[in-house]
Design a protein around this motif. Structure first.
Motif, PDB file in Angstrom:
ATOM      1  N   PRO A 310       0.987  -1.159   0.053  1.00  0.00           N
ATOM      2  CA  PRO A 310       0.106   0.124   0.056  1.00  0.00           C
ATOM      3  C   PRO A 310       0.775   1.416  -0.149  1.00  0.00           C
ATOM      4  O   PRO A 310       0.331   2.286  -0.497  1.00  0.00           O
ATOM      5  N   VAL A 314       0.227   4.139  -2.613  1.00  0.00           N
ATOM      6  CA  VAL A 314       0.018   5.647  -2.123  1.00  0.00           C
ATOM      7  C   VAL A 314       1.011   6.553  -2.861  1.00  0.00           C
ATOM      8  O   VAL A 314       0.499   7.704  -3.231  1.00  0.00           O
ATOM      9  N   ILE A 387     -13.291   6.558   2.186  1.00  0.00           N
ATOM     10  CA  ILE A 387     -12.738   5.331   1.757  1.00  0.00           C
ATOM     11  C   ILE A 387     -11.504   5.111   2.033  1.00  0.00           C
ATOM     12  O   ILE A 387     -11.022   4.047   2.354  1.00  0.00           O
ATOM     13  N   THR A 388     -10.682   6.158   1.685  1.00  0.00           N
ATOM     14  CA  THR A 388      -9.090   6.102   1.964  1.00  0.00           C
ATOM     15  C   THR A 388      -9.130   5.533   3.577  1.00  0.00           C
ATOM     16  O   THR A 388      -8.280   4.839   3.922  1.00  0.00           O
ATOM     17  N   LEU A 389      -9.659   6.282   4.451  1.00  0.00           N
ATOM     18  CA  LEU A 389      -9.561   5.986   5.757  1.00  0.00           C
ATOM     19  C   LEU A 389      -9.867   4.715   6.118  1.00  0.00           C
ATOM     20  O   LEU A 389      -9.504   4.135   6.876  1.00  0.00           O
ATOM     21  N   THR A 390     -10.583   4.227   5.377  1.00  0.00           N
ATOM     22  CA  THR A 390     -11.539   2.864   5.898  1.00  0.00           C
ATOM     23  C   THR A 390     -10.568   1.495   4.976  1.00  0.00           C
ATOM     24  O   THR A 390     -11.033   0.453   5.054  1.00  0.00           O
ATOM     25  N   THR A 391      -9.567   1.995   4.325  1.00  0.00           N
ATOM     26  CA  THR A 391      -8.902   1.318   3.365  1.00  0.00           C
ATOM     27  C   THR A 391      -7.481   1.053   3.762  1.00  0.00           C
ATOM     28  O   THR A 391      -7.074  -0.124   3.517  1.00  0.00           O
ATOM     29  N   VAL A 392      -6.863   2.002   4.279  1.00  0.00           N
ATOM     30  CA  VAL A 392      -5.483   2.056   4.228  1.00  0.00           C
ATOM     31  C   VAL A 392      -4.858   2.728   5.691  1.00  0.00           C
ATOM     32  O   VAL A 392      -5.580   3.325   6.316  1.00  0.00           O
ATOM     33  N   SER A 393      -4.027   1.948   6.002  1.00  0.00           N
ATOM     34  CA  SER A 393      -3.358   2.108   7.451  1.00  0.00           C
ATOM     35  C   SER A 393      -2.782   3.868   7.490  1.00  0.00           C
ATOM     36  O   SER A 393      -2.087   3.971   6.463  1.00  0.00           O
ATOM     37  N   GLY A 394      -2.821   4.280   8.555  1.00  0.00           N
ATOM     38  CA  GLY A 394      -1.998   5.471   8.627  1.00  0.00           C
ATOM     39  C   GLY A 394      -0.669   5.493   8.358  1.00  0.00           C
ATOM     40  O   GLY A 394       0.010   6.241   7.700  1.00  0.00           O
ATOM     41  N   PHE A 397      -0.163   5.158   4.723  1.00  0.00           N
ATOM     42  CA  PHE A 397      -0.541   6.481   4.138  1.00  0.00           C
ATOM     43  C   PHE A 397       0.484   7.429   3.985  1.00  0.00           C
ATOM     44  O   PHE A 397       0.909   8.108   3.281  1.00  0.00           O
TER      45      PHE A 397
END
Lengths: 580, 263
Positions: A310, A314, A387-394, A397
């Motif tokens: 990921p 990003v 969607i980004t918040l529920t898809t990838v970890s901080g 990102f």
């Protein structure tokens, strides 16, 4: 054809749009403060001048007449205003606000005139304090009642003519991009060339110390500059009836003729089909058929090596976004133009100042690379943010946002090295300056996501006709500039001019110490002043080599600590962020 | 096994109570139709269940993951909000491969699944290689749906998924929803289009003023309708989501109307 009562409708539209922009500025504290500062500083300067000189001028026997230089200056200022207003038109106002509503409700003429009214009101708002002071100052100094009426009237006409001309130029530029394939394909490159050309010529007029410069008097032939003669009617300054009449006719002609042309070009711009230059659809399909990803193909020939998963996705996305919407990077030009003109000034003053180019490139280049991708990460996501918040970890990102900046390290290092060697540095300090620029890039890139998340910009300030393009917030930009440039200048300065840095650092003790000693009459304040002065003296007494090592270590260690802390906080901020 | 479970789930925005003491227990592989008038708290509930908003009080789990633990939730859920969450400057292929990359899905199988889902929804490779800014609302909705189900989530949250779709595409999407549920995916479906719920939902919950006022199969809820010659889910919905005061006023008005007509 315009509808009946179009002027009233246009006035209503303009007033509504103006109020909307006032509200937007009020809601953005950073922007508001910047604009307020921009109005306040020249107003204070004019006030100061008025207090100093108005009483002197009043009653004095003046033998001054209007000349080509003053008319040329007025014309140059008009051209500058037209250029800035044209830029605003292409960037944010090439279509009416709420376009589909506006164009199905009123005529194109109403929409164009409404836009001109709104823009004129915005300019009047900025110019009001200074205009008012100028009017009152002139009326008082020259004992001229006529000035009280004439300056606002002629000044208003001058402003409206610049707004109309700006709209016309802006609409024409937008029309060329929408209709002519060549302009559509090379929009960004052409935009940069035009800006560079304009400012190049502008500097030729502004800087007489340049080897090739132009006299402002040359612009005295431009009729818009002749309004200067109108402005001094009623004062002892000698003016020409011919020029005054010519100026009035020219300004009215620009307003009426420009308005007529603006309506026609805007109608074509808004209602005709734009050219389609998206010929790369087949290419995209073939990239995919070859087994390469669509995303990797879209950023080719660039690529994201080393990182995977990921984080890589990003990073690729950040590169794609910058490539597809280069307008979002326009904000980088402002500080770079600022430092650029300062460096040009220094170099032009001669005596080895060319040495400043290498360190300046190190700081500016390092900053550009670090600020380009991660300074508005939440705003950049737009409607996709949930969607980004529920898809990838901080973690993925934030690392992904940092990565593209790191890809540009070799470019930053090479350019800085070249500039430093070109500026007369030996290899070792030149390499040191280049390494410092890389360090700044890294720290700046790691710090950027946190600043961008703390001060996100979500509002749809339209840039290049896209509601989706959101440049970083002003506060985020300023904060990032301060965090990178201040320690950056110190770090690079330790290599290029360590004595100067030591002096500046010791000044942090000397200056407040001296200031406090001026107001202290004993007791605690006097002790504090002495303590600060002693601190400054102690820093100044440190041997240069020790100072370089110690302060350099402090800057580097501090940078690493700040970056590490910012990274961790950014990850947490993303993971805990609630978009609603 | 339970896919979604909430206990006394409550969300407050200042003085406004958006969701009040919500208790849900939804089994795996079920299509749960979530109904309610505008402002009832449906979207807030979905946002809490997807980890986007923290509840003021109460708790909940989705496939065992706590709804306040976004890291725990991510692998299990897919979410299609009401506004298609897409980047205008990208093509559908780029957008979907980006979503797959963020989920760390293997490239080749992800591409196959993207192609298959796009094909199923009637988007050609030409369409998919075009920038999303040139898409119609329906095309956007299709891409957004593919994005939400791409990673084969355990639970998918759909907010008005048929919005903007033509009848054929809407039917295909309804079929896909049923297929997903048959394969074991739990579908949490919020929509105002009651026939869609009647057709695909196993269980329906009706939210009103933040409270769950009714829950059951569509047939159960139809049976509860007291008015209407042919009892429908719409009748039940209207009755359950009308204030008692308002209802009595409406009855009085209607009675007066009848009297006037009679007179």
């Amino acid at each position: 054809m315009a509808e009946a009562g179009w002027l009233g409708h246009a006035a209503r539209m303009g007033w509504f749009d103006y109020r909307r922009s006032v509200r937007a500025i009020r809601d953005d504290t950073g922007r508001f403060l910047l604009l307020a500062g921009g109005v306040l500083v020249p107003t204070l300067l004019v006030t100061g001048f008025a207090f100093l000189f108005a009483p002197e001028v009043r009653g004095a026997d003046l033998d001054v007449s209007m000349n080509a230089t003053i008319r040329g200056f007025v014309a140059m200022f008009w051209f500058f205003a037209v250029f800035m207003l044209a830029q605003r038109t292409t960037a944010a106002h090439s279509e009416p606000v709420a376009e589909s509503f506006a164009l199905t409700t009123v005529s194109a003429r109403t929409a164009v005139v409404g836009g001109i009214i709104a823009e004129s009101l915005r300019v009047f708002s900025y110019a009001l304090p200074i205009g008012l002071l100028g009017t009152l100052g002139t009326a008082y100094a020259f004992n001229s009642v006529v000035s009280l009426l004439l300056i606002p009237l002629i000044g208003g006409l001058y402003v409206v003519s610049a707004v109309v001309a700006g709209r016309v130029v802006g609409y024409v530029a937008a029309w060329l991009v929408a209709r002519v394939p060549f302009f559509a394909r090379h929009e960004t490159a052409l935009g940069v060339i035009i800006v560079a050309l304009f400012f190049g010529v502008y500097f030729l007029f502004q800087m007489p110390m340049l080897p090739i410069s132009l006299s402002t008097a040359l612009l005295g032939v431009v009729p818009l500059g002749w309004v200067a003669d109108l402005l001094v009617i009623g004062t002892p300054i000698e003016w020409s009836v011919t020029y005054a009449t010519g100026g009035l006719i020219a300004a009215v002609a620009v307003v009426v003729g420009g308005g007529w042309f603006a309506e026609r070009i805007a109608t074509s711009l808004w209602f005709d089909e734009p050219v389609d230059v998206s010929t790369d659809s087949d290419e995209r399909k073939s990239v995919r058929a070859e087994g390469r990803g669509a995303l990797a193909g879209a950023i080719s020939p660039l690529g994201v090596p080393v990182v995977t998963g990921p984080t890589r996705t990003v990073a690729e996305w950040a590169l794609l976004r910058a490539r597809r919407e280069p307008q979002r990077l326009n904000f980088l030009l402002i500080p770079v133009f600022g430092i650029g003109s300062a460096v040009v000034n220094l170099v032009l003053q001669g005596d080895g100042s060319v040495a400043v180019v290498g360190p300046a490139v190190a700081v500016a280049g390092g900053w550009i690379a670090s600020a380009a991708f991660g300074l508005n990460p939440l705003g950049d996501e737009g409607s996709v943010l949930p969607i980004t918040l529920t898809t990838v970890s901080g973690r993925a990102f934030v690392r992904g946002l940092i990565t593209p900046s790191l890809l540009f390290l070799p470019v930053v290092a090479t350019v800085t090295l070249g500039a430093a060697i070109g500026g007369g540095y030996a290899w070792l300090p030149a390499v040191g300056v280049a390494l410092a620029s890389c360090f700044l890039s890294i720290v700046g890139a790691v710090v950027a996501p946190l600043i961008g998340m703390r001060f996100p910009r979500f509002s749809a300030i339209r840039i290049g006709n896209s509601d989706e393009v959101r440049p970083p917030g002003l506060l985020a930009g300023i904060l990032h500039v301060l965090l990178v440039w201040v320690p950056g200048v110190a770090l690079v300065g330790l290599i290029a001019a360590p004595q100067l840095v030591q002096l500046a650092v010791s000044g942090a003790g000397y200056v407040p110490g001296f200031a406090i000693s001026l107001v202290a009459s004993g007791g605690g304040l006097a002790d504090l002043a002495e303590l600060l002065s002693d601190g400054g003296a102690a820093i100044q007494a440190i041997p240069l080599a020790t100072f370089r090592l110690g302060f350099g270590g402090l800057l580097i260690g501090g940078g690493v600590l700040v970056a590490w802390s910012a990274y961790r906080r950014a990850v947490h901020q993303f993971d805990a962020y609630e978009p609603y | 096994m339970t896919a979604i479970e909430t206990t006394a789930l409550t969300k407050r925005y200042g003085d406004t109570l958006a969701v009040d003491d919500l208790a849900l227990s939804i089994s795996e592989g079920v299509v749960y139709g979530f109904l309610g008038p505008n402002g009832a708290g449906k979207t807030t509930t979905m946002r809490m269940l997807t980890g986007l908003v923290r509840p003021t009080s109460g708790s909940g789990t989705v496939v065992g993951a706590d709804i306040t633990d976004r890291d725990g939730l991510r692998p299990h859920i897919g979410y299609l909000p009401e506004e298609p969450p897409l980047y205008d400057h990208a093509t559908a292929y780029e957008q979907l491969e980006y979503a797959a990359g963020l989920r760390d899905l293997p490239s080749a199988p992800a591409r196959e699944r993207i192609d298959s889902l796009l094909d199923r929804l009637g988007l050609s490779s030409d369409d998919a290689a075009t920038r999303i800014e040139d898409y119609s609302k329906g095309m956007r909705q299709k891409v957004a749906f593919v994005q939400a189900v791409l990673h084969e989530p355990d639970v998918i949250f759909l907010d008005e998924p048929t919005s903007g779709l033509d009848p054929r595409a809407a039917r295909t999407l309804r079929e896909l929803v049923v297929e997903l549920a048959t394969e074991g995916t739990t579908v949490f479906l919020s929509t105002h289009i009651l026939p869609v719920v009647e057709e695909v939902a196993d269980t329906v919950g009706i939210l009103y003023d933040g409270e769950l006022v009714a829950e059951g199969t569509p047939t159960d809820l139809q049976q509860r309708a007291e008015t209407g010659e042919t009892r429908s889910l719409e009748d039940a919905f209207l009755e359950l989501t009308t204030d008692t005061d308002e209802q009595s006023t409406n009855s009085t008005d209607s009675a007066i109307g009848e009297e006037k007509t009679d007179g």
